[in-house]
Design a protein around this motif. Structure first.
Motif, short mmCIF file in Angstrom:
data_model
loop_
_atom_site.label_atom_id
_atom_site.label_comp_id
_atom_site.label_asym_id
_atom_site.label_seq_id
_atom_site.Cartn_x
_atom_site.Cartn_y
_atom_site.Cartn_z
N ARG A 79 -5.67 15.68 10.34
CA ARG A 79 -6.16 14.37 9.89
C ARG A 79 -5.14 13.69 8.99
O ARG A 79 -4.93 12.47 9.07
N ALA A 80 -4.49 14.46 8.12
CA ALA A 80 -3.46 13.89 7.25
C ALA A 80 -2.31 13.32 8.07
O ALA A 80 -1.81 12.23 7.79
N GLN A 81 -1.91 14.05 9.11
CA GLN A 81 -0.83 13.56 9.97
C GLN A 81 -1.24 12.28 10.70
O GLN A 81 -0.45 11.35 10.84
N MET A 82 -2.49 12.24 11.15
CA MET A 82 -2.98 11.05 11.83
C MET A 82 -2.96 9.84 10.89
O MET A 82 -2.54 8.74 11.27
N HIS A 83 -3.40 10.03 9.63
CA HIS A 83 -3.37 8.94 8.66
C HIS A 83 -1.94 8.47 8.41
O HIS A 83 -1.66 7.28 8.34
N PHE A 84 -1.03 9.44 8.26
CA PHE A 84 0.37 9.12 7.99
C PHE A 84 0.97 8.29 9.12
O PHE A 84 1.63 7.27 8.90
N GLU A 85 0.72 8.70 10.36
CA GLU A 85 1.26 7.98 11.51
C GLU A 85 0.61 6.61 11.66
O GLU A 85 1.28 5.63 12.01
N GLU A 99 -0.40 4.73 9.34
CA GLU A 99 0.09 3.85 8.28
C GLU A 99 1.57 3.54 8.39
O GLU A 99 2.16 2.99 7.48
N GLY A 100 2.17 3.90 9.52
CA GLY A 100 3.56 3.53 9.75
C GLY A 100 4.53 4.68 9.70
O GLY A 100 5.68 4.54 10.10
N GLY A 101 4.08 5.84 9.20
CA GLY A 101 4.95 7.02 9.16
C GLY A 101 6.24 6.78 8.41
O GLY A 101 6.33 6.00 7.47
N VAL A 102 7.29 7.45 8.85
CA VAL A 102 8.59 7.38 8.20
C VAL A 102 9.17 5.97 8.29
O VAL A 102 9.78 5.47 7.35
N GLU A 103 8.98 5.31 9.42
CA GLU A 103 9.51 3.96 9.58
C GLU A 103 8.91 3.01 8.57
O GLU A 103 9.61 2.18 7.97
N GLY A 104 7.61 3.15 8.31
CA GLY A 104 6.96 2.29 7.34
C GLY A 104 7.49 2.52 5.94
O GLY A 104 7.67 1.58 5.17
N LEU A 105 7.74 3.78 5.59
CA LEU A 105 8.27 4.08 4.26
C LEU A 105 9.67 3.55 4.11
O LEU A 105 10.08 3.07 3.05
N THR A 106 10.48 3.59 5.18
CA THR A 106 11.84 3.07 5.13
C THR A 106 11.83 1.56 4.91
O THR A 106 12.61 1.02 4.13
N VAL A 145 0.82 -1.20 0.00
CA VAL A 145 0.00 0.00 0.00
C VAL A 145 0.86 1.26 0.00
O VAL A 145 0.58 2.24 -0.70
N ARG A 146 1.95 1.25 0.80
CA ARG A 146 2.77 2.46 0.90
C ARG A 146 3.40 2.82 -0.43
O ARG A 146 3.48 4.00 -0.79
N CYS A 147 3.87 1.82 -1.18
CA CYS A 147 4.46 2.11 -2.48
C CYS A 147 3.43 2.73 -3.41
O CYS A 147 3.75 3.63 -4.18
#
Length: 215
Positions: free
Chosen positions: A197-203, A205-212, A136-138
């Protein structure tokens, strides 16, 4: 609204009447169907696509028109079709600040792998295809890159940053976010709430760690 599946996973057909309330019913049906197919990660994008396609029928064919939503999973894609009894083919034009017509098609073109119109014996089908990849993140990153590419074409270049590709992308991303806040405010929304709300969704979904991890 009634519907049926022609196979355990491959196809779902949902006739509906093109009225505003139908969009919410179809979104719930789509989410439930994708859950049964083991594709819950596609629900958000699929619901958005369905909403835009239904709105297109209401606006250009007419309220109360008979239409049909078809979901299919050919290969690694989710195909979404909305059939109606009009032979009028939608055209993707330039959408400006004062033009609401066509924005839904721009949205579809931006988030789908492909989209188009198919003429049928009784009218037409407007369709789009979404990637059914599990990451999903990709997909979210690719969708953001597509949005930035379109924004960059409209916004022009930054000559002072022409040798700093990373800075250019950050500037465009900042501009796109700022424009979205203007969009929210112009419609009586809450820009700060949108950011929260955007920040809440980002966090969530894993935030920066998830993208890494996904890189």
């Amino acid at each position: 609204m009634s519907g049926h599946d022609n196979s355990p996973r491959s196809r779902s057909v949902l006739p509906f009447e093109a009225v505003p309330a139908a969009a919410a019913e179809l979104r719930r049906a789509v989410r439930g169907q994708l859950d049964r197919w083991g594709l819950p990660a596609l629900a958000g994008e699929a619901e958005l696509a369905v909403s835009e396609l239904v709105a297109n029928v209401i606006k250009h064919v007419g309220i109360g028109a008979a239409a049909t939503l078809v979901l299919e999973t050919p290969g690694d894609r989710l195909r979404i079709e909305v059939h109606d009894k009009s032979f009028r083919v939608p055209v993707l034009g330039s959408a400006t600040c004062d033009e609401e017509c066509g924005r839904g098609l721009h949205l579809l073109a931006g988030m789908a792998i492909d989209w188009g119109t198919l003429l049928t014996a009784t009218g037409k089908a407007v369709w789009c295809e979404l990637p059914a990849a599990p990451d999903v993140r990709c997909r979210k990153v690719r969708r953001a890159e597509a949005a930035l590419a379109g924004y960059r074409r409209d916004a022009g270049t930054h000559p002072e940053l022409e040798n700093r590709a990373d800075r250019i992308l950050e500037e465009y991303a900042t501009g796109l976010i700022a424009d979205l806040l203007h969009w929210a405010a112009a419609r009586g929304g809450d820009p700060d709430g949108l950011l929260d709300r955007a920040q809440m969704h980002f966090e969530a979904e894993g935030g920066v760690e998830g993208l890494t991890e996904a890189a």
